[in-house]
Design an enzyme around this catalytic site. Structure first.
Site, PDB file in Angstrom:
ATOM      1  CD  GLN A   9      -3.261   0.227   2.037  1.00  0.00           C
ATOM      2  OE1 GLN A   9      -3.308  -0.924   2.424  1.00  0.00           O
ATOM      3  NE2 GLN A   9      -4.123   1.125   2.445  1.00  0.00           N
ATOM      4  CB  SER A  87       2.413  -5.006   3.785  1.00  0.00           C
ATOM      5  OG  SER A  87       1.174  -4.976   4.437  1.00  0.00           O
ATOM      6  CG  LEU A  88      -1.312  -5.420  -1.221  1.00  0.00           C
ATOM      7  CD1 LEU A  88      -2.556  -6.271  -1.247  1.00  0.00           C
ATOM      8  CD2 LEU A  88      -1.571  -4.047  -1.770  1.00  0.00           C
ATOM      9  NE  ARG A 112      -3.244  -8.207   3.923  1.00  0.00           N
ATOM     10  CZ  ARG A 112      -2.522  -7.094   3.855  1.00  0.00           C
ATOM     11  NH1 ARG A 112      -2.891  -6.114   3.054  1.00  0.00           N
ATOM     12  NH2 ARG A 112      -1.425  -6.962   4.590  1.00  0.00           N
ATOM     13  CG  HIS A 194       1.755  -4.883   9.251  1.00  0.00           C
ATOM     14  ND1 HIS A 194       1.602  -6.183   8.825  1.00  0.00           N
ATOM     15  CD2 HIS A 194       1.649  -4.104   8.141  1.00  0.00           C
ATOM     16  CE1 HIS A 194       1.422  -6.187   7.513  1.00  0.00           C
ATOM     17  NE2 HIS A 194       1.437  -4.947   7.081  1.00  0.00           N
ATOM     18  CD  GLN A 243       1.343  -9.630   5.501  1.00  0.00           C
ATOM     19  OE1 GLN A 243       0.204  -9.189   5.474  1.00  0.00           O
ATOM     20  NE2 GLN A 243       2.096  -9.707   4.423  1.00  0.00           N
TER      21      GLN A 243
END
Length: 290
Positions: A9, A87-88, A112, A194, A243
């Site tokens: 992101q 991440s993503l 998500r 996170h 995660q």
């Protein structure tokens, strides 16, 4: 060895993927399939939407995923030796190495995004970038704040993003500056990604991941949670579930990829953020974008 890395992101921009759609029939078909799966024309927002429209989590995450994955799928002779995503981007990486199908990957990313959006509304929270302070010092200050504040993204040496309640981030930023941070910069994000504040989203995503078919990957993935090469499907699933509430250990993942033989890093998706981070982590690495 060649490592393909996939952004998260923040890499979005208006016009992303447009030339791909216009110039490649295979890419166009995948974008149209995505529009159908999501039930709205995300391609229109990607190509012509405003920054504000693109910034919505439910748009941003599938948009970056689609740009990254369609780029990988339409690149001739795409054959990574290893993959990783920030991440993503880990979901994009798992489609690129065959662990997830295009359709399942997109559905999970959308679920998500919606779950994270909801978690942000339940727990108003934020993130901040801390520059020029040792990781250990940032960790120490976070642990001393009497609010939820945790290290969230280990991006590269001297750049760590923290996550927590609005009040906690405010207190932590003041203490980071007092401890000598060059900058302690609150980020324009919807919530504390996170961190333990994402627990409601993690629970929802866990159900979705457990109901999805995962396949044996064509090459190892270096996951944000474990930072080491993973090819075992059950472990990949566990790490993917963990995660959302655990930190993104990007610095450590890149270091391990280098240790395991990566010399070339190719960023697959919008922007050049990861190329810059890889160079800061390992200046000798050869970096490029697709």
């Amino acid at each position: 060895m060649k490592a393909f890395v996939f952004p998260g992101q923040g890499a979005q921009f208006s016009g992303m993927g447009k030339s791909l759609y216009e110039e490649n029939p295979e890419a166009k078909a995948l974008f149209e399939q995505a529009n159908e799966i999501l039930g709205f024309r995300i391609s229109d927002i990607m190509f012509d939407g405003t920054d504000e429209e693109l910034k919505q989590t439910k748009v941003t995450q599938p948009a970056i995923f689609l740009h990254s994955v369609i780029l990988a799928k339409t690149t001739p002779d795409f054959a990574p030796d290893m993959v990783a995503g920030h991440s993503l981007g880990e979901f994009s990486a798992l489609v690129a190495n065959g662990t997830l199908s295009f359709e399942d990957g997109l559905k999970l990313v959308y679920q998500r995004a919606l779950a994270m959006q909801e978690a942000c509304e339940i727990n108003p929270s934020t993130m901040a970038a801390i520059l020029g302070l040792a990781d250990e010092k940032v960790e120490e200050i976070c642990s001393e704040v009497e609010e939820i504040v945790v290290p969230a993204n280990y991006n590269c040496p001297g750049q760590l993003v923290i996550s927590g309640t609005n009040k906690g981030i405010e207190i932590a930023c003041e203490r980071m500056k007092a401890a000598g941070a060059k900058r302690a910069l609150p980020l324009p994000v919807g919530g504390a990604f996170h961190s333990p504040l994402m627990e409601p989203a993690r629970e929802k995503l866990q159900k979705a991941i457990e109901a999805t078919e995962f396949h044996t990957p064509s090459c190892p993935v270096y996951q944000n949670v474990s930072t080491t090469a993973v090819s075992d499907v059950a472990t990949i699933k566990q790490n993917l579930i963990a995660q959302l509430t655990a930190p993104v250990k990007w610095t450590q993942s890149v270091q391990n990829m280098v240790k395991d033989g990566a010399t070339q890093f190719v960023e697959c998706g919008p922007g050049k953020v990861l190329q810059g981070l890889v160079k800061k982590i390992h200046p000798e690495a050869e970096v490029s974008g697709l």
